[in-house]
Design an enzyme around this catalytic site. Structure first.
Site, short mmCIF file in Angstrom:
data_model
loop_
_atom_site.label_atom_id
_atom_site.label_comp_id
_atom_site.label_asym_id
_atom_site.label_seq_id
_atom_site.Cartn_x
_atom_site.Cartn_y
_atom_site.Cartn_z
N ASP A 9 3.80 -2.53 5.29
CA ASP A 9 3.20 -1.51 4.44
C ASP A 9 2.18 -2.17 3.51
OD1 ASP A 9 2.61 0.42 2.52
OD2 ASP A 9 4.71 1.00 2.20
N ASP A 33 -4.93 5.92 3.83
CA ASP A 33 -5.64 6.45 2.67
C ASP A 33 -4.68 7.24 1.78
OD1 ASP A 33 -7.75 7.13 0.97
OD2 ASP A 33 -8.53 8.69 2.29
N SER A 120 -10.13 2.74 11.08
CA SER A 120 -10.63 3.72 12.07
C SER A 120 -9.74 3.93 13.30
CB SER A 120 -12.06 3.37 12.55
OG SER A 120 -12.99 3.69 11.55
#
Length: 172
Positions: A9, A33, A120
């Site tokens: 994480d 995000d 991405s």
């Protein structure tokens, strides 16, 4: 620069800066995000709003820096990766720029330790193997020209990405 690979994480990383795979609004979203905004608290969102008021949205390939709020890092570098549409050279260049611009901004702010997520490869649909190859190549290119960042960590949330990066990084 030492490159480290971890599965875990990114919001738990004790580094100078963590990189956020942001969207152009800078106002939080899903995936990494959303996790960064939730863990970092309202200070990150407030800093992002101030950036938006000053410059507008953050274009794909660009990067901005904010406080890390409640995170164990000092800064969050928000960068916007490309959405995979055609898989053309332009999309690949934008992803490369996201890494290079993040590193450039890190150096300008005295960052020595930085953690990157897989930019991405979630809802933006960039193929994980292609994105990893671009990330590793961009980082190595940067390392060959600037040694001010001492530790760079690729933090993979899922095992699939971890295995891809592990294969790429072991080829050295």
């Amino acid at each position: 620069m030492k490159i480290i690979l971890l599965q875990g994480d990114i919001t738990k990383m004790e580094v100078d800066a963590i990189v956020n795979a942001a969207n152009t609004s800078l106002l939080g979203g899903g995936g990494v995000d959303g996790a960064i905004h939730r863990a970092g608290g309202p200070a990150i969102l407030e800093a992002c709003r101030k950036i938006r008021d000053r410059q507008g949205r953050c274009a794909p390939g660009e990067a901005v820096i904010t406080t890390a709020g409640n995170l164990p890092a000092r800064f969050v570098i928000h960068t916007v990766g490309p959405v995979w549409n055609k898989g053309n050279d332009e999309e690949k260049q934008v992803l490369r720029n996201a890494y290079l611009n993040s590193l450039d901004l890190a150096v300008k702010n005295g960052v020595q330790t930085i953690a990157f997520p897989n930019i991405s490869t979630g809802v933006y649909r960039f193929p994980k193997d292609v994105a990893a190859a671009i990330a590793v190549a961009a980082v190595k290119e940067f390392m060959s020209q600037d040694d001010r960042i001492t530790h760079l960590i690729f933090v993979c949330f899922e095992k699939e990405n971890y295995d891809i990066y592990s294969g790429l990084l072991s080829q050295n």
